[in-house]
Design a protein around this motif. Sequence first.
Motif, PDB file in Angstrom:
ATOM      1  N   PHE A 176       0.789  -1.232   0.000  1.00 62.28           N
ATOM      2  CA  PHE A 176       0.000   0.000   0.000  1.00 62.28           C
ATOM      3  C   PHE A 176       0.829   1.295   0.000  1.00 62.28           C
ATOM      4  O   PHE A 176       0.255   2.372  -0.011  1.00 62.28           O
ATOM      5  N   PHE A 177       2.170   1.164   0.028  1.00 65.06           N
ATOM      6  CA  PHE A 177       2.956   2.395   0.005  1.00 65.06           C
ATOM      7  C   PHE A 177       4.158   2.338  -0.939  1.00 65.06           C
ATOM      8  O   PHE A 177       4.245   3.127  -1.885  1.00 65.06           O
ATOM      9  N   THR A 178       5.097   1.418  -0.702  1.00 64.09           N
ATOM     10  CA  THR A 178       6.364   1.473  -1.444  1.00 64.09           C
ATOM     11  C   THR A 178       6.193   1.206  -2.940  1.00 64.09           C
ATOM     12  O   THR A 178       6.913   1.798  -3.757  1.00 64.09           O
ATOM     13  N   ASP A 179       5.263   0.333  -3.315  1.00 57.68           N
ATOM     14  CA  ASP A 179       5.009   0.128  -4.749  1.00 57.68           C
ATOM     15  C   ASP A 179       4.574   1.430  -5.421  1.00 57.68           C
ATOM     16  O   ASP A 179       5.038   1.770  -6.516  1.00 57.68           O
ATOM     17  N   TYR A 180       3.672   2.148  -4.756  1.00 54.27           N
ATOM     18  CA  TYR A 180       3.172   3.412  -5.314  1.00 54.27           C
ATOM     19  C   TYR A 180       4.271   4.476  -5.324  1.00 54.27           C
ATOM     20  O   TYR A 180       4.356   5.291  -6.257  1.00 54.27           O
ATOM     21  N   LYS A 181       5.096   4.486  -4.300  1.00 52.91           N
ATOM     22  CA  LYS A 181       6.197   5.447  -4.236  1.00 52.91           C
ATOM     23  C   LYS A 181       7.138   5.250  -5.424  1.00 52.91           C
ATOM     24  O   LYS A 181       7.547   6.220  -6.081  1.00 52.91           O
ATOM     25  N   LYS A 182       7.473   3.996  -5.707  1.00 53.99           N
ATOM     26  CA  LYS A 182       8.346   3.706  -6.848  1.00 53.99           C
ATOM     27  C   LYS A 182       7.657   4.083  -8.164  1.00 53.99           C
ATOM     28  O   LYS A 182       8.280   4.652  -9.068  1.00 53.99           O
ATOM     29  N   TYR A 183       6.376   3.759  -8.258  1.00 48.13           N
ATOM     30  CA  TYR A 183       5.634   4.010  -9.495  1.00 48.13           C
ATOM     31  C   TYR A 183       5.583   5.505  -9.813  1.00 48.13           C
ATOM     32  O   TYR A 183       5.875   5.921 -10.940  1.00 48.13           O
ATOM     33  N   PHE A 184       5.208   6.316  -8.841  1.00 50.16           N
ATOM     34  CA  PHE A 184       5.029   7.749  -9.090  1.00 50.16           C
ATOM     35  C   PHE A 184       6.352   8.521  -9.137  1.00 50.16           C
ATOM     36  O   PHE A 184       6.457   9.523  -9.843  1.00 50.16           O
ATOM     37  N   SER A 185       7.354   8.072  -8.385  1.00 52.62           N
ATOM     38  CA  SER A 185       8.640   8.777  -8.387  1.00 52.62           C
ATOM     39  C   SER A 185       9.526   8.339  -9.547  1.00 52.62           C
ATOM     40  O   SER A 185      10.439   9.073  -9.956  1.00 52.62           O
ATOM     41  N   GLY A 186       9.247   7.142 -10.072  1.00 49.49           N
ATOM     42  CA  GLY A 186      10.093   6.615 -11.142  1.00 49.49           C
ATOM     43  C   GLY A 186      11.475   6.233 -10.658  1.00 49.49           C
ATOM     44  O   GLY A 186      12.417   6.130 -11.444  1.00 49.49           O
ATOM     45  N   MET A 187      11.592   5.999  -9.340  1.00 45.78           N
ATOM     46  CA  MET A 187      12.893   5.685  -8.749  1.00 45.78           C
ATOM     47  C   MET A 187      12.780   4.489  -7.809  1.00 45.78           C
ATOM     48  O   MET A 187      11.760   4.285  -7.160  1.00 45.78           O
ATOM     49  N   VAL A 188      13.842   3.709  -7.747  1.00 41.12           N
ATOM     50  CA  VAL A 188      14.002   2.686  -6.713  1.00 41.12           C
ATOM     51  C   VAL A 188      15.186   3.149  -5.880  1.00 41.12           C
ATOM     52  O   VAL A 188      16.340   2.942  -6.256  1.00 41.12           O
ATOM     53  N   GLY A 189      14.889   3.812  -4.763  1.00 40.39           N
ATOM     54  CA  GLY A 189      15.955   4.443  -3.997  1.00 40.39           C
ATOM     55  C   GLY A 189      16.567   5.568  -4.819  1.00 40.39           C
ATOM     56  O   GLY A 189      15.890   6.506  -5.230  1.00 40.39           O
ATOM     57  N   VAL A 191      18.171   4.945  -7.740  1.00 44.08           N
ATOM     58  CA  VAL A 191      18.330   4.443  -9.110  1.00 44.08           C
ATOM     59  C   VAL A 191      17.026   4.618  -9.879  1.00 44.08           C
ATOM     60  O   VAL A 191      15.942   4.307  -9.369  1.00 44.08           O
ATOM     61  N   ALA A 192      17.127   5.095 -11.104  1.00 43.22           N
ATOM     62  CA  ALA A 192      15.940   5.319 -11.931  1.00 43.22           C
ATOM     63  C   ALA A 192      15.267   4.006 -12.294  1.00 43.22           C
ATOM     64  O   ALA A 192      15.925   3.008 -12.598  1.00 43.22           O
ATOM     65  N   LEU A 193      13.949   4.025 -12.228  1.00 45.01           N
ATOM     66  CA  LEU A 193      13.142   2.862 -12.597  1.00 45.01           C
ATOM     67  C   LEU A 193      13.232   2.630 -14.101  1.00 45.01           C
ATOM     68  O   LEU A 193      13.228   3.579 -14.893  1.00 45.01           O
ATOM     69  N   LYS A 194      13.337   1.374 -14.484  1.00 49.19           N
ATOM     70  CA  LYS A 194      13.337   1.047 -15.906  1.00 49.19           C
ATOM     71  C   LYS A 194      12.019   1.509 -16.519  1.00 49.19           C
ATOM     72  O   LYS A 194      10.957   1.349 -15.937  1.00 49.19           O
ATOM     73  N   LYS A 195      12.083   2.117 -17.712  1.00 59.10           N
ATOM     74  CA  LYS A 195      10.894   2.682 -18.343  1.00 59.10           C
ATOM     75  C   LYS A 195       9.790   1.646 -18.485  1.00 59.10           C
ATOM     76  O   LYS A 195      10.009   0.534 -18.974  1.00 59.10           O
ATOM     77  N   LEU A 196       8.591   2.013 -18.041  1.00 55.65           N
ATOM     78  CA  LEU A 196       7.460   1.091 -18.057  1.00 55.65           C
ATOM     79  C   LEU A 196       6.756   1.082 -19.405  1.00 55.65           C
ATOM     80  O   LEU A 196       6.586   2.125 -20.037  1.00 55.65           O
ATOM     81  N   LYS A 197       6.342  -0.102 -19.815  1.00 52.69           N
ATOM     82  CA  LYS A 197       5.561  -0.245 -21.036  1.00 52.69           C
ATOM     83  C   LYS A 197       4.087  -0.002 -20.715  1.00 52.69           C
ATOM     84  O   LYS A 197       3.687   0.048 -19.541  1.00 52.69           O
TER      85      LYS A 197
END
Length: 355
Positions: A176-189, A191-197
């Motif tokens: 309910f939190f960290t998945d959404y944080k990664k999704y909206f920020s585009g970051m994992v810590g 490191v940039a999140l791999k571009k989503l299809k």
Amino acid sequence: MSTPKFAHSSVSVHAELKKRVHDYFHNQDIKPTGSSNLYLKAIILVAGQILVYTHLVFFTPVAWMAILECMVLGLFTSGIGFNVMHDGAHGSFSKYKGVNRMAALSLDMLGASSVMWNNKHNIIHHTYTNIDGIDDDIEAKPFLRLAPTQKHYKLHKYQHIYFWVLYGFLYLFWVFFTDYKKYFSGMVGSVALKKLKKTDHLFFWGFKALHVATYVVLPIILCGFMPWLVGFLVYTFTSGVILSIVFQLAHTVEEASFPEAAQSTNKMEDEWAVHQLRTTANFATGNKIITWFVGGLNFQVEHHLFPKISHAHYPQISKIIKNTCIEMGVPYLEHPKMTTAIASHISHLKKMGQR
């Protein structure tokens, strides 16, 4: 923070390990993916999850039995994560890509995102294990200090006592939190999140909605708000403790290292395989019950060196890897029992809790 590079060695430990493990599978004439025993285990775990959920929601028992069943549901959820999702996400559950994808989607069915997991776990954690500022698995500020380079807060003095409570809320926090944080920020810590299809976006929101409907809305309608709330907290707390402790015993124990890159070159001292051996530990590898339930994640050294090999083969290849490490004079970290691994984790937390 930019990701560091690993050193190259004239005598590569990784090359020698790959050769010997490849020879094992070639000589035995077997595939490195899952076996019939793994598929049977997957059926048992998924069937158990469905049966317990159905009984709880549609045939709700008396309170004490419902609470026990919520704990059992947490066991099944963890078991599916360890055995089905984890191998599927690494592409080792089956030789068929579609079957691996289905196995990985079991995580989405249980509320978390396999897309976020792939970025956080497969790409970042498995490459930059225990490197502070990059490996998101050791980032739990301000509540826990897991690495010696992390900032110290006064509450860390007691982290070896209260960590159980934090671990209990991991699953709830994750879904309910960290998945959404990664999704909206585009970051994992850092490191940039791999571009989503487009399909990644559809799967993310579609499965999040399905999980809320299945595990929140429907139980509230059929059982009432308070019974659902108590049951859901028991269920997620059980899952959180089990998932957390198994993953933490692999990397945050006294014997594991937390290497840093050289500031001038941003380069790690060791080659990648040796880095994995210094930052990863096994536990209770002789206990068949633990091995069965945790999906071979007690053979964490083998998993980190060969993530695309199914855990069904870890007990066999562990002998090859351990002997090679001894021959080449590199670490092979392990605890004979789960209790000694937990004691080492607590001791590490206590040490990190000191200023």
